[in-house]
Design a protein around this motif. Structure first.
Motif, mmCIF file in Angstrom:
data_model
loop_
_atom_site.group_PDB
_atom_site.id
_atom_site.type_symbol
_atom_site.label_atom_id
_atom_site.label_comp_id
_atom_site.label_asym_id
_atom_site.label_seq_id
_atom_site.Cartn_x
_atom_site.Cartn_y
_atom_site.Cartn_z
ATOM 1 N N PHE A 26 13.180 -3.223 -3.401
ATOM 2 C CA PHE A 26 12.395 -2.140 -3.999
ATOM 3 C C PHE A 26 11.443 -1.543 -2.970
ATOM 4 O O PHE A 26 11.338 -0.318 -2.840
ATOM 5 C CB PHE A 26 11.625 -2.684 -5.204
ATOM 6 N N GLU A 27 10.758 -2.385 -2.215
ATOM 7 C CA GLU A 27 9.814 -1.899 -1.210
ATOM 8 C C GLU A 27 10.526 -1.106 -0.118
ATOM 9 O O GLU A 27 10.029 -0.072 0.337
ATOM 10 C CB GLU A 27 9.052 -3.071 -0.591
ATOM 11 N N LYS A 28 11.700 -1.577 0.303
ATOM 12 C CA LYS A 28 12.442 -0.858 1.345
ATOM 13 C C LYS A 28 12.871 0.524 0.862
ATOM 14 O O LYS A 28 12.782 1.510 1.613
ATOM 15 C CB LYS A 28 13.664 -1.679 1.765
ATOM 16 N N VAL A 29 13.346 0.601 -0.385
ATOM 17 C CA VAL A 29 13.766 1.889 -0.933
ATOM 18 C C VAL A 29 12.573 2.831 -1.053
ATOM 19 O O VAL A 29 12.648 4.010 -0.694
ATOM 20 C CB VAL A 29 14.445 1.700 -2.308
ATOM 21 N N MET A 30 11.443 2.307 -1.535
ATOM 22 C CA MET A 30 10.244 3.130 -1.671
ATOM 23 C C MET A 30 9.761 3.611 -0.306
ATOM 24 O O MET A 30 9.342 4.767 -0.152
ATOM 25 C CB MET A 30 9.146 2.337 -2.377
ATOM 26 N N SER A 31 9.823 2.744 0.699
ATOM 27 C CA SER A 31 9.400 3.133 2.045
ATOM 28 C C SER A 31 10.312 4.217 2.616
ATOM 29 O O SER A 31 9.854 5.168 3.259
ATOM 30 C CB SER A 31 9.389 1.909 2.963
ATOM 31 N N GLY B 221 0.816 -1.206 0.000
ATOM 32 C CA GLY B 221 0.000 0.000 0.000
ATOM 33 C C GLY B 221 0.853 1.260 0.000
ATOM 34 O O GLY B 221 0.547 2.237 -0.693
ATOM 35 N N LEU B 222 1.949 1.247 0.768
ATOM 36 C CA LEU B 222 2.857 2.386 0.771
ATOM 37 C C LEU B 222 3.470 2.587 -0.605
ATOM 38 O O LEU B 222 3.639 3.717 -1.074
ATOM 39 C CB LEU B 222 3.959 2.184 1.817
ATOM 40 N N VAL B 223 3.809 1.477 -1.260
ATOM 41 C CA VAL B 223 4.365 1.555 -2.610
ATOM 42 C C VAL B 223 3.347 2.174 -3.558
ATOM 43 O O VAL B 223 3.668 3.073 -4.348
ATOM 44 C CB VAL B 223 4.782 0.158 -3.108
ATOM 45 N N ALA B 224 2.094 1.712 -3.484
ATOM 46 C CA ALA B 224 1.043 2.234 -4.354
ATOM 47 C C ALA B 224 0.787 3.713 -4.083
ATOM 48 O O ALA B 224 0.616 4.509 -5.013
ATOM 49 C CB ALA B 224 -0.237 1.429 -4.160
ATOM 50 N N ALA B 225 0.759 4.090 -2.807
ATOM 51 C CA ALA B 225 0.498 5.485 -2.454
ATOM 52 C C ALA B 225 1.640 6.390 -2.895
ATOM 53 O O ALA B 225 1.410 7.471 -3.456
ATOM 54 C CB ALA B 225 0.280 5.605 -0.947
ATOM 55 N N ALA B 226 2.893 5.953 -2.655
ATOM 56 C CA ALA B 226 4.045 6.762 -3.057
ATOM 57 C C ALA B 226 4.110 6.908 -4.565
ATOM 58 O O ALA B 226 4.457 7.979 -5.088
ATOM 59 C CB ALA B 226 5.339 6.118 -2.537
#
Length: 423
Positions: free
Chosen positions: A152-157, A26-31
């Protein structure tokens, strides 16, 4: 659909604390959904109308929550991707989406990287804007090509945290009285403001990347209806943060620029705003705002480069009839040749648009198709999530149907306005 239900790969957590630790897609989608254009829209609304439109941001976040939750629930409850769902509605849906995604990817490849390049150019002016745009596109290409979802998720977060802290921090610096924000909770539209209100509601939290959410859910190994509560928490947190982020931009515009006569027309206006903030509050605020601007733009591009090729690769295999509509498809791999092919399509051909004027006809077609995508996903979710093929317990309740109908009407009106503006 019952016969396509996937097999669970692990047991979902039961406690709220354990579920919070799994938040990510969800954080990935929102960002990904919050880019420079959304920053400008919120700032312009705040600059022109103050805090009147606080209610639109909340309404937009609620609508996008239900759209995002609908995509995730359909996949977890049926075992099918959203592309399979669209295929079950007829080939018209796949044909429309196929035309849309190819044109969208070409235009976005140039537009997205250019937005990220604006902030980078302001920070490091030694490299020209076109050079930064090309560099950003290539960095995203390499990152997605060789990277894994977990990294990828960690970088996006991390980048989401940076843009959240910097932009919200800027809003705290210029924070108005709370009663001013409270009055903005009352729905109203001053004269000449309806387009801004509709645009803010529609602009909170992305468009095509909502459809990518299911593929990020699969990368987390969330599989089966038992994961729906986790998915809902993930989506709720994401759009709560998106609302706070967008509200912060509205507050900056309302408190710092409202009544000043200064107008922000496009992404370059964000650079101008950073300069003004620096003059008013000091050089650190200037750099922090630029960093937040860059983080918002770069996460949007990186998320699109990772998420949209999933949709294209899934689309191709359904056109090739490799995946029967009633069976569980194998997950789309980032090493799929069509995934990587679309990744290259978004990277290199759009570079031509950095040196040439965008073809008018292509831009108009892109705008028309783009304005029609949100009505498309709203109406298809209404059909799929009320289908008798879906287990009754996972079908839409009346409130979900009400929100989707409102979103359909809203986005249809926005589509008409945008098309009329282009004609």
């Amino acid at each position: 659909m019952k016969e396509g239900s996937p097999v669970q790969t692990k047991t979902p957590p039961k406690t709220l604390k354990e579920r919070f630790l799994l938040i990510g897609p969800g954080l990935v989608a929102a960002a990904t959904g919050v880019g420079a254009g959304d920053l400008v829209a919120a700032l312009v609304a705040g600059t022109k109308f103050g805090t009147v439109f606080v209610w639109t941001i909340i309404a937009g976040a609620i609508i996008k929550y239900f759209l995002n939750e609908g995509v995730g629930r359909f996949q977890l409850a049926s075992g099918q991707t959203i592309l399979q769902g669209w295929r079950s509605l007829g080939h018209w849906a796949l044909i429309y989406f196929g035309i849309y995604i190819v044109i969208w990817g070409f235009i976005y490849g140039a537009a997205g990287s250019s937005s990220a390049a604006l902030a980078a150019t302001a920070i490091f002016p030694q490299i020209p804007l076109k050079g930064w745009a090309i560099l950003h596109a290539i960095i995203c290409l390499i990152f997605v090509w060789i990277g894994r979802y977990q990294f990828f998720e960690k970088v996006m977060s991390l980048l989401t945290g940076i843009m959240f802290i910097t932009v919200v921090g800027t809003a705290v610096i210029v924070l108005p009285q709370l009663d001013q924000i409270a009055t903005g909770l009352i729905p109203r539209t001053p004269n000449g403001s309806i387009t801004y209100a509709l645009g803010l509601i529609g602009g909170v939290g992305g468009s095509i990347t909502i459809a990518s959410y299911g593929y990020w859910v699969r990368e987390k190994n969330w599989s089966g209806p038992s994961w729906i509560p986790v998915m809902r928490l993930d989506t709720c947190v994401a759009y709560t943060l998106t609302a706070i982020f967008t509200l912060s931009l509205l507050i900056v515009g309302a408190e710092f620029l409202y009544g000043s006569g200064i107008e922000l027309q496009n992404e370059e206006g964000l650079i101008h705003l950073a300069v003004l903030l620096g003059k008013e509050f000091g050089t650190p605020v200037y750099w922090l705002f630029l960093l937040g601007f860059w983080s918002a733009s770069f996460t949007s591009v990186l998320g699109v480069f990772n998420g949209v090729p999933y949709l294209f690769a899934d689309l191709v295999r359904h056109f090739k009839k490799e995946v029967p509509g009633t069976k569980k498809p194998a997950p789309v791999s980032v090493r799929d040749p069509f995934y990587r092919g679309f990744l290259l399509w978004m990277t290199f051909p759009p570079m031509l648009l950095l040196f040439l004027e965008k073809p008018v006809g292509l831009v108009i077609l892109y705008g028309v198709l783009g304005s029609l995508f949100m009505p498309f996903i709203s109406v298809t979710l209404l059909i799929l999530l009320n289908s008798k093929k879906l287990d009754p317990v996972y079908r839409n309740r009346w409130w979900a149907n009400a929100v989707l109908i409102i979103s359909l009407v809203l986005f249809a009106i926005l589509a008409v306005i945008q098309i009329m503006d282009m004609v």
